[in-house]
Design a protein around this motif. Structure first.
Motif, PDB file in Angstrom:
ATOM      1  N   ALA A 101     -39.848  11.258  42.568  1.00 60.89           N
ATOM      2  CA  ALA A 101     -38.997  11.776  41.490  1.00 60.89           C
ATOM      3  C   ALA A 101     -38.030  12.825  42.040  1.00 60.89           C
ATOM      4  CB  ALA A 101     -39.864  12.381  40.386  1.00 60.89           C
ATOM      5  N   LEU A 102     -38.543  13.705  42.914  1.00 57.76           N
ATOM      6  CA  LEU A 102     -37.678  14.704  43.538  1.00 57.76           C
ATOM      7  C   LEU A 102     -36.666  14.034  44.458  1.00 57.76           C
ATOM      8  CD1 LEU A 102     -36.806  17.578  44.157  1.00 57.76           C
ATOM      9  CD2 LEU A 102     -38.692  17.729  45.814  1.00 57.76           C
ATOM     10  N   THR A 103     -37.119  13.007  45.189  1.00 51.97           N
ATOM     11  CA  THR A 103     -36.201  12.265  46.062  1.00 51.97           C
ATOM     12  C   THR A 103     -35.034  11.703  45.259  1.00 51.97           C
ATOM     13  OG1 THR A 103     -38.000  11.661  47.567  1.00 51.97           O
ATOM     14  CG2 THR A 103     -35.998  10.324  47.667  1.00 51.97           C
ATOM     15  N   GLN A 104     -35.323  11.128  44.091  1.00 53.45           N
ATOM     16  CA  GLN A 104     -34.257  10.566  43.255  1.00 53.45           C
ATOM     17  C   GLN A 104     -33.316  11.660  42.750  1.00 53.45           C
ATOM     18  OE1 GLN A 104     -34.121   7.453  44.245  1.00 53.45           O
ATOM     19  NE2 GLN A 104     -33.517   6.865  42.159  1.00 53.45           N
ATOM     20  N   GLY A 105     -33.894  12.824  42.428  1.00 52.94           N
ATOM     21  CA  GLY A 105     -33.049  13.944  42.020  1.00 52.94           C
ATOM     22  C   GLY A 105     -32.107  14.373  43.126  1.00 52.94           C
ATOM     23  N   LEU A 106     -32.619  14.445  44.342  1.00 51.51           N
ATOM     24  CA  LEU A 106     -31.790  14.829  45.489  1.00 51.51           C
ATOM     25  C   LEU A 106     -30.709  13.783  45.751  1.00 51.51           C
ATOM     26  CD1 LEU A 106     -34.625  16.094  47.870  1.00 51.51           C
ATOM     27  CD2 LEU A 106     -32.982  17.508  46.638  1.00 51.51           C
ATOM     28  N   ARG A 107     -31.089  12.506  45.661  1.00 52.68           N
ATOM     29  CA  ARG A 107     -30.115  11.430  45.905  1.00 52.68           C
ATOM     30  C   ARG A 107     -28.990  11.481  44.863  1.00 52.68           C
ATOM     31  NH1 ARG A 107     -31.629   6.354  45.249  1.00 52.68           N
ATOM     32  NH2 ARG A 107     -30.274   5.501  46.872  1.00 52.68           N
ATOM     33  N   ASP A 108     -29.372  11.776  43.634  1.00 49.42           N
ATOM     34  CA  ASP A 108     -28.359  11.863  42.591  1.00 49.42           C
ATOM     35  C   ASP A 108     -27.448  13.068  42.823  1.00 49.42           C
ATOM     36  OD1 ASP A 108     -27.314  10.810  40.053  1.00 49.42           O
ATOM     37  OD2 ASP A 108     -27.940  12.747  39.250  1.00 49.42           O
ATOM     38  N   PHE A 109     -28.017  14.165  43.324  1.00 55.49           N
ATOM     39  CA  PHE A 109     -27.243  15.390  43.558  1.00 55.49           C
ATOM     40  C   PHE A 109     -26.171  15.164  44.614  1.00 55.49           C
ATOM     41  CE2 PHE A 109     -27.132  20.074  43.105  1.00 55.49           C
ATOM     42  CZ  PHE A 109     -26.290  20.394  44.172  1.00 55.49           C
ATOM     43  N   PHE A 110     -26.563  14.623  45.788  1.00 54.72           N
ATOM     44  CA  PHE A 110     -25.571  14.531  46.875  1.00 54.72           C
ATOM     45  C   PHE A 110     -24.783  13.225  46.879  1.00 54.72           C
ATOM     46  CE2 PHE A 110     -29.461  13.110  49.289  1.00 54.72           C
ATOM     47  CZ  PHE A 110     -29.044  11.838  49.627  1.00 54.72           C
ATOM     48  N   THR A 132     -27.892   8.097  40.834  1.00 52.09           N
ATOM     49  CA  THR A 132     -28.485   7.904  39.506  1.00 52.09           C
ATOM     50  C   THR A 132     -30.014   7.886  39.565  1.00 52.09           C
ATOM     51  OG1 THR A 132     -28.545   5.465  39.408  1.00 52.09           O
ATOM     52  CG2 THR A 132     -26.462   6.564  38.822  1.00 52.09           C
ATOM     53  N   TYR A 133     -30.614   7.891  38.386  1.00 49.60           N
ATOM     54  CA  TYR A 133     -32.064   7.873  38.258  1.00 49.60           C
ATOM     55  C   TYR A 133     -32.421   7.294  36.895  1.00 49.60           C
ATOM     56  CZ  TYR A 133     -30.854  12.205  35.803  1.00 49.60           C
ATOM     57  OH  TYR A 133     -30.279  13.130  34.963  1.00 49.60           O
ATOM     58  N   ARG A 134     -33.668   6.910  36.749  1.00 46.92           N
ATOM     59  CA  ARG A 134     -34.185   6.481  35.450  1.00 46.92           C
ATOM     60  C   ARG A 134     -35.118   7.565  34.909  1.00 46.92           C
ATOM     61  NH1 ARG A 134     -37.481   2.393  36.301  1.00 46.92           N
ATOM     62  NH2 ARG A 134     -37.350   2.506  38.588  1.00 46.92           N
ATOM     63  N   ARG A 135     -35.359   7.555  33.604  1.00 46.62           N
ATOM     64  CA  ARG A 135     -36.219   8.543  32.960  1.00 46.62           C
ATOM     65  C   ARG A 135     -37.544   7.914  32.527  1.00 46.62           C
ATOM     66  NH1 ARG A 135     -33.744  13.222  30.908  1.00 46.62           N
ATOM     67  NH2 ARG A 135     -35.464  13.290  29.402  1.00 46.62           N
ATOM     68  N   VAL A 136     -38.563   8.746  32.376  1.00 47.90           N
ATOM     69  CA  VAL A 136     -39.870   8.245  31.953  1.00 47.90           C
ATOM     70  C   VAL A 136     -39.937   8.043  30.440  1.00 47.90           C
ATOM     71  CG1 VAL A 136     -41.058   9.324  33.895  1.00 47.90           C
ATOM     72  CG2 VAL A 136     -40.863  10.573  31.728  1.00 47.90           C
ATOM     73  N   THR A 171     -30.126   4.094  32.809  1.00 47.91           N
ATOM     74  CA  THR A 171     -29.912   4.745  34.101  1.00 47.91           C
ATOM     75  C   THR A 171     -29.001   5.946  33.878  1.00 47.91           C
ATOM     76  OG1 THR A 171     -30.096   2.596  35.196  1.00 47.91           O
ATOM     77  CG2 THR A 171     -29.095   4.379  36.463  1.00 47.91           C
ATOM     78  N   PHE A 172     -29.319   7.059  34.539  1.00 47.17           N
ATOM     79  CA  PHE A 172     -28.636   8.313  34.217  1.00 47.17           C
ATOM     80  C   PHE A 172     -28.142   9.044  35.467  1.00 47.17           C
ATOM     81  CE2 PHE A 172     -31.612   7.240  30.916  1.00 47.17           C
ATOM     82  CZ  PHE A 172     -30.875   7.437  29.743  1.00 47.17           C
ATOM     83  N   HIS A 173     -27.202   9.954  35.229  1.00 49.81           N
ATOM     84  CA  HIS A 173     -26.661  10.805  36.287  1.00 49.81           C
ATOM     85  C   HIS A 173     -26.423  12.196  35.715  1.00 49.81           C
ATOM     86  CE1 HIS A 173     -24.068  12.500  39.347  1.00 49.81           C
ATOM     87  NE2 HIS A 173     -23.035  12.535  38.506  1.00 49.81           N
ATOM     88  N   THR A 174     -26.832  13.212  36.474  1.00 49.84           N
ATOM     89  CA  THR A 174     -26.531  14.592  36.103  1.00 49.84           C
ATOM     90  C   THR A 174     -25.232  15.006  36.803  1.00 49.84           C
ATOM     91  OG1 THR A 174     -28.826  15.229  35.671  1.00 49.84           O
ATOM     92  CG2 THR A 174     -27.294  17.000  36.293  1.00 49.84           C
ATOM     93  N   GLN A 175     -24.323  15.632  36.074  1.00 51.25           N
ATOM     94  CA  GLN A 175     -23.040  16.053  36.654  1.00 51.25           C
ATOM     95  C   GLN A 175     -23.235  17.404  37.357  1.00 51.25           C
ATOM     96  OE1 GLN A 175     -19.470  14.517  34.381  1.00 51.25           O
ATOM     97  NE2 GLN A 175     -20.876  14.910  32.647  1.00 51.25           N
ATOM     98  N   TRP A 176     -23.785  17.273  38.587  1.00 53.35           N
ATOM     99  CA  TRP A 176     -24.214  18.449  39.341  1.00 53.35           C
ATOM    100  C   TRP A 176     -23.057  19.401  39.670  1.00 53.35           C
ATOM    101  CZ3 TRP A 176     -29.289  19.056  39.416  1.00 53.35           C
ATOM    102  CH2 TRP A 176     -30.102  17.921  39.297  1.00 53.35           C
ATOM    103  N   SER A 177     -21.896  18.865  39.959  1.00 52.36           N
ATOM    104  CA  SER A 177     -20.767  19.725  40.344  1.00 52.36           C
ATOM    105  C   SER A 177     -19.966  20.202  39.139  1.00 52.36           C
ATOM    106  CB  SER A 177     -19.835  18.969  41.303  1.00 52.36           C
ATOM    107  OG  SER A 177     -19.333  17.802  40.691  1.00 52.36           O
ATOM    108  N   GLY A 178     -20.388  19.745  37.950  1.00 51.98           N
ATOM    109  CA  GLY A 178     -19.711  20.164  36.734  1.00 51.98           C
ATOM    110  C   GLY A 178     -20.606  21.029  35.874  1.00 51.98           C
TER     111      GLY A 178
END
Length: 482
Positions: free
Chosen positions: A442-451, A455-459, A464-471
């Protein structure tokens, strides 16, 4: 037409030790056997050494092919690679459609798939047959893993089954599946073999660390071979450890250079596990351990620079520690079988082979290098239900639970003492990884989405979702996952 025409039921090309021993095996089972070698002098040597076999020998490929009854059944026991292609090319002009060529070498399965496709288009039957058991197995009865056109097995199968090893009246030979299935299963067999030998080596290092001499360790392995670790490799480990070097009077194991060789099948197994995304880390660690053993510059640099415990294991009860090592060894072996058989299952689905995993375990019970008492239980468990993994089999999971504490004690003791056990520890980590309710992925997917916006899926919801880390770090639903 000569008096040899159509006189032989089976032909063997390649008169090195494996080929000549397999030919002798055919002859001893009552099959008239034709033999051929690129250099006739080698054929003459075999004829002179084994007149009792009554071989039909030929000096030319044309004469050899002519000596076989139709449909012709030819087994090639030549070096894998270009020599195999060259032998096929030499045979083809003299064959008739429907004839059967069997490659009995340690061939990489994609090559078998390529050759089977080519020969099928030309009207010939090509079988890739994994053969395990070494020189003795070839002579007395190997485990055989043929794959190719199923209808051609009706012509070659009964002969192979008769010369294969027998276990409780059953031949250690069965049709595995189409094209490269047989060589794939043999490849994985060898990968499991790599792991098995690594685990045995680690067990010996642990016994040695606890103060046992080579002779004492030999006695321990001999005792283990009478119980649930009963296997060919455990049996011969006792023999090797008991051997005394005639030149020095030391145990032979102490004068052998500690650099293990490889011929490729273990590496192929790891490559294919990566290709198919199947976790087989315990098998991989065995391959990497051989690579490390054969890297003198790396080892010399590390020995000069690194500090740590000297490998001495302090224990208040040596017998109890030995018992723990036995249980840890059994657990690690189970993990190697589980990883290898899972790889076979997934490959069967991926390549359309529909492999019977229970049958694979069944034909490994005799003749082959990894033959073991455990395979009886494994084959029965797979036959009883559609297992995703061997580890869920009732008798296996219960025994792993019984041995769990001992396994963990051994890994902890080895770590404290500085005894390298990449196999034991990797096998235990696999056990814990696949049983974990949540992994760190789960952390790996968060890191992959960050850099990389991967994207990632939720439980708690589909999509499929993406957090706008730079926004503003709000979450958006992604259109495409990549």
């Amino acid at each position: 037409m000569s008096d040899k025409t159509g006189s032989a039921q089976i032909g063997v090309v390649g008169m090195a030790v494996m080929g000549s021993n397999l030919a002798r095996n055919f002859a001893s089972k009552g099959f008239k056997t034709a033999i051929f070698n690129r250099t006739y002098a080698k054929t003459e040597d075999v004829l002179a050494a084994h007149p009792e076999a009554g071989f039909v020998a030929s000096e030319s490929v044309e004469e050899f092919v002519d000596s076989l009854e139709k449909p012709r059944r030819i087994i090639m026991m030549v070096k894998a690679g270009p020599a195999t292609d060259a032998t096929i090319d030499a045979l083809l002009p003299h064959l008739d459609q429907g004839d059967i060529i069997v490659d009995g070498g340690n061939t990489y399965f994609p090559d078998t798939r390529r050759r089977e496709k080519k020969l099928s288009e030309l009207g010939f039957n090509f079988i890739g047959c994994g053969i395990s058991g070494g020189e003795t197995g070839a002579l007395l009865g190997p485990s055989m893993m043929p794959g190719g056109p199923k209808d051609s097995y009706a012509h070659i199968g009964p002969i192979l089954e008769k010369v294969a090893a027998q276990y409780d009246g059953e031949p250690c030979c069965t049709w595995i599946g189409p094209d490269g299935a047989g060589h794939f299963v043999k490849m994985v067999h060898n990968g499991i073999e790599y792991a098995d030998m690594q685990f045995i080596g680690e067990a010996y290092d642990l016994l040695k660390g606890a103060g046992l001499s080579a002779t004492e360790a030999a006695d321990v392995f001999a005792q283990w071979n009478t119980g649930d670790l009963d296997s060919y490799l455990i049996e011969i480990t006792s023999e090797v450890l008991r051997q005394v070097d005639a030149r020095t009077g030391k145990p032979l194991v102490d004068v052998v250079v500690d650099a293990a060789g490889m011929k490729g099948t273990g590496t192929w197994t790891v490559m294919e596990s990566l290709n198919l995304g199947v976790p087989a880390a315990a098998i991989a660690e065995a391959v990497f351990a051989r690579a490390a053993s054969s890297s003198p510059e790396l080892r010399a640099a590390a020995q000069a620079a690194l500090q740590g415990p000297d490998g001495t294991i302090n224990t208040d009860d040596r017998d109890a520690f030995v018992a723990d090592v036995r249980q840890a060894l059994w657990c690690a072996k189970v993990i190697a079988y589980a990883q290898g058989l899972h790889l076979i299952k997934v490959a069967g689905q991926q390549y359309g082979w529909d492999i019977d995993v229970a049958a694979c375990a069944r034909i490994w019970r005799a003749g082959c290098i990894i033959r073991a008492k455990l395979l009886d239980r494994i084959s029965n468990e797979y036959a009883a239900g559609n297992l995703e993994t061997l580890l869920e089999a009732p008798s296996i999971s219960a025994e792993l639970a019984n041995c769990n504490d001992a396994w963990r004690r051994v890994v902890a003791k080895a770590s404290e003492a500085g005894v390298p056990i990449p196999g034991f520890s990797s096998a235990l980590s696999y056990y814990d990884l696949v049983r974990a309710k949540r992994t760190n992925a789960a952390l790996t997917q968060g890191l992959r989405d960050f850099f990389g916006s991967h994207t990632y899926r939720r439980v708690d919801t589909d999509g499929t979702f993406h957090t706008q880390w730079s926004g503003d770090r709000s979450e958006v639903e992604a259109v495409d996952s990549h």
